[in-house]
Design a protein around this motif. Structure first.
Motif, PDB file in Angstrom:
ATOM      1  N   UNK A 167       7.685  26.669  42.822  1.00  0.00           N
ATOM      2  CA  UNK A 167       6.440  25.978  42.523  1.00  0.00           C
ATOM      3  C   UNK A 167       6.538  24.468  42.604  1.00  0.00           C
ATOM      4  N   UNK A 168       7.756  23.960  42.677  1.00  0.00           N
ATOM      5  CA  UNK A 168       7.958  22.514  42.749  1.00  0.00           C
ATOM      6  C   UNK A 168       7.937  22.087  44.212  1.00  0.00           C
ATOM      7  N   UNK A 169       7.139  21.092  44.547  1.00  0.00           N
ATOM      8  CA  UNK A 169       7.115  20.656  45.948  1.00  0.00           C
ATOM      9  C   UNK A 169       8.448  20.018  46.340  1.00  0.00           C
ATOM     10  N   UNK A 170       8.821  20.235  47.592  1.00  0.00           N
ATOM     11  CA  UNK A 170      10.062  19.617  48.063  1.00  0.00           C
ATOM     12  C   UNK A 170      10.909  20.566  48.880  1.00  0.00           C
ATOM     13  N   UNK A 171      11.872  21.188  48.251  1.00  0.00           N
ATOM     14  CA  UNK A 171      12.852  22.026  48.938  1.00  0.00           C
ATOM     15  C   UNK A 171      12.407  23.477  49.043  1.00  0.00           C
ATOM     16  N   UNK A 172      11.283  23.707  49.654  1.00  0.00           N
ATOM     17  CA  UNK A 172      10.724  25.054  49.717  1.00  0.00           C
ATOM     18  C   UNK A 172      11.610  26.000  50.516  1.00  0.00           C
ATOM     19  N   UNK A 173      12.139  25.549  51.632  1.00  0.00           N
ATOM     20  CA  UNK A 173      12.952  26.416  52.491  1.00  0.00           C
ATOM     21  C   UNK A 173      14.222  26.853  51.773  1.00  0.00           C
ATOM     22  N   UNK A 174      14.921  25.909  51.124  1.00  0.00           N
ATOM     23  CA  UNK A 174      16.159  26.270  50.421  1.00  0.00           C
ATOM     24  C   UNK A 174      15.885  27.200  49.248  1.00  0.00           C
ATOM     25  N   UNK A 175      14.755  27.039  48.584  1.00  0.00           N
ATOM     26  CA  UNK A 175      14.420  27.924  47.463  1.00  0.00           C
ATOM     27  C   UNK A 175      14.052  29.326  47.946  1.00  0.00           C
ATOM     28  N   UNK A 176      13.380  29.401  49.089  1.00  0.00           N
ATOM     29  CA  UNK A 176      13.071  30.724  49.658  1.00  0.00           C
ATOM     30  C   UNK A 176      14.355  31.431  50.066  1.00  0.00           C
ATOM     31  N   UNK A 177      15.278  30.704  50.682  1.00  0.00           N
ATOM     32  CA  UNK A 177      16.568  31.292  51.078  1.00  0.00           C
ATOM     33  C   UNK A 177      17.329  31.752  49.841  1.00  0.00           C
ATOM     34  N   UNK A 178      17.372  30.928  48.814  1.00  0.00           N
ATOM     35  CA  UNK A 178      18.090  31.268  47.577  1.00  0.00           C
ATOM     36  C   UNK A 178      17.480  32.489  46.896  1.00  0.00           C
ATOM     37  N   UNK A 179      16.164  32.531  46.836  1.00  0.00           N
ATOM     38  CA  UNK A 179      15.487  33.671  46.214  1.00  0.00           C
ATOM     39  C   UNK A 179      15.740  34.956  47.005  1.00  0.00           C
ATOM     40  N   UNK A 180      15.686  34.854  48.322  1.00  0.00           N
ATOM     41  CA  UNK A 180      15.929  36.027  49.168  1.00  0.00           C
ATOM     42  C   UNK A 180      17.357  36.524  49.020  1.00  0.00           C
ATOM     43  N   UNK A 181      18.334  35.612  49.051  1.00  0.00           N
ATOM     44  CA  UNK A 181      19.735  36.014  48.877  1.00  0.00           C
ATOM     45  C   UNK A 181      19.969  36.659  47.517  1.00  0.00           C
ATOM     46  N   UNK A 182      19.372  36.083  46.496  1.00  0.00           N
ATOM     47  CA  UNK A 182      19.536  36.634  45.146  1.00  0.00           C
ATOM     48  C   UNK A 182      18.944  38.036  45.050  1.00  0.00           C
ATOM     49  N   UNK A 183      17.778  38.228  45.625  1.00  0.00           N
ATOM     50  CA  UNK A 183      17.130  39.548  45.594  1.00  0.00           C
ATOM     51  C   UNK A 183      17.947  40.586  46.355  1.00  0.00           C
ATOM     52  N   UNK A 184      18.416  40.220  47.539  1.00  0.00           N
ATOM     53  CA  UNK A 184      19.215  41.153  48.337  1.00  0.00           C
ATOM     54  C   UNK A 184      20.546  41.475  47.661  1.00  0.00           C
ATOM     55  N   UNK A 185      21.180  40.469  47.078  1.00  0.00           N
ATOM     56  CA  UNK A 185      22.447  40.696  46.376  1.00  0.00           C
ATOM     57  C   UNK A 185      22.243  41.577  45.151  1.00  0.00           C
ATOM     58  N   UNK A 186      21.173  41.349  44.422  1.00  0.00           N
ATOM     59  CA  UNK A 186      20.867  42.203  43.272  1.00  0.00           C
ATOM     60  C   UNK A 186      20.717  43.659  43.710  1.00  0.00           C
ATOM     61  N   UNK A 187      19.957  43.872  44.777  1.00  0.00           N
ATOM     62  CA  UNK A 187      19.708  45.235  45.246  1.00  0.00           C
ATOM     63  C   UNK A 187      20.995  45.912  45.719  1.00  0.00           C
ATOM     64  N   UNK A 188      21.790  45.215  46.502  1.00  0.00           N
ATOM     65  CA  UNK A 188      23.018  45.835  47.016  1.00  0.00           C
ATOM     66  C   UNK A 188      24.026  46.097  45.899  1.00  0.00           C
ATOM     67  N   UNK A 189      24.121  45.191  44.937  1.00  0.00           N
ATOM     68  CA  UNK A 189      25.044  45.407  43.813  1.00  0.00           C
ATOM     69  C   UNK A 189      24.605  46.581  42.945  1.00  0.00           C
ATOM     70  N   UNK A 190      23.307  46.697  42.723  1.00  0.00           N
ATOM     71  CA  UNK A 190      22.817  47.812  41.922  1.00  0.00           C
ATOM     72  C   UNK A 190      23.015  49.137  42.657  1.00  0.00           C
ATOM     73  N   UNK A 191      22.799  49.124  43.962  1.00  0.00           N
ATOM     74  CA  UNK A 191      23.018  50.353  44.737  1.00  0.00           C
ATOM     75  C   UNK A 191      24.501  50.722  44.744  1.00  0.00           C
TER      76      UNK A 191
END
Length: 142
Positions: free
Chosen positions: A87-111
């Protein structure tokens, strides 16, 4: 159409662990890059942001389900930080990448944790069946 059940949980568990390793490495590289680009006390920020993830590496190296589950709990905190930073203007691309990596890592670790648990149960069931057959036939169990 008949659906097939997964029977080889160990194979899927190993695959999920390998994917988790790759995603964990990418997330740590991403965190290091973000803090180096920001330039505000980068060494301290890298240490604080990467240390909780690095604590669990030893258990993941040994393939422990509990370490993968604890990684998932730690990732929830990272997810909260990254989503709120969207929600903070600025580093939108890096935050999207970080959020995506975190979500994928969470899913693979749980699986990994789930499939390893099922593989362990299957192994224990097979051992119990073997012992029951040995006892019913009068052979000594090993």
């Amino acid at each position: 159409m008949k659906t097939q059940l997964i029977t080889d949980y160990q194979k899927f568990s190993d695959l999920a662990l390998k994917v988790s390793w790759v995603l964990l490495a990418l997330l740590i590289i991403n965190l290091v890059a973000i803090h180096l680009i920001d330039g505000i006390n980068p060494l301290f920020r890298i240490a604080v942001s990467c240390f909780p993830l690095l604590i669990l590496v030893r258990g993941l190296l040994k393939g422990r389900r509990r370490s993968a589950s604890l990684l998932c709990f730690a990732l929830l905190l990272y997810f909260i930080v990254f989503v709120s930073a969207l929600g903070v203007p600025g580093n939108l691309v890096s935050e999207i990448i970080s959020t995506t990596l975190t979500t994928l890592l969470f899913t693979s670790s749980m699986m990994f944790s789930t499939w390893q648990y099922r593989a362990d149960l299957k192994t224990m069931d097979e051992l119990m069946e073997k012992q029951m057959k040995a006892q019913s036939s009068g052979e000594p169990s090993s």
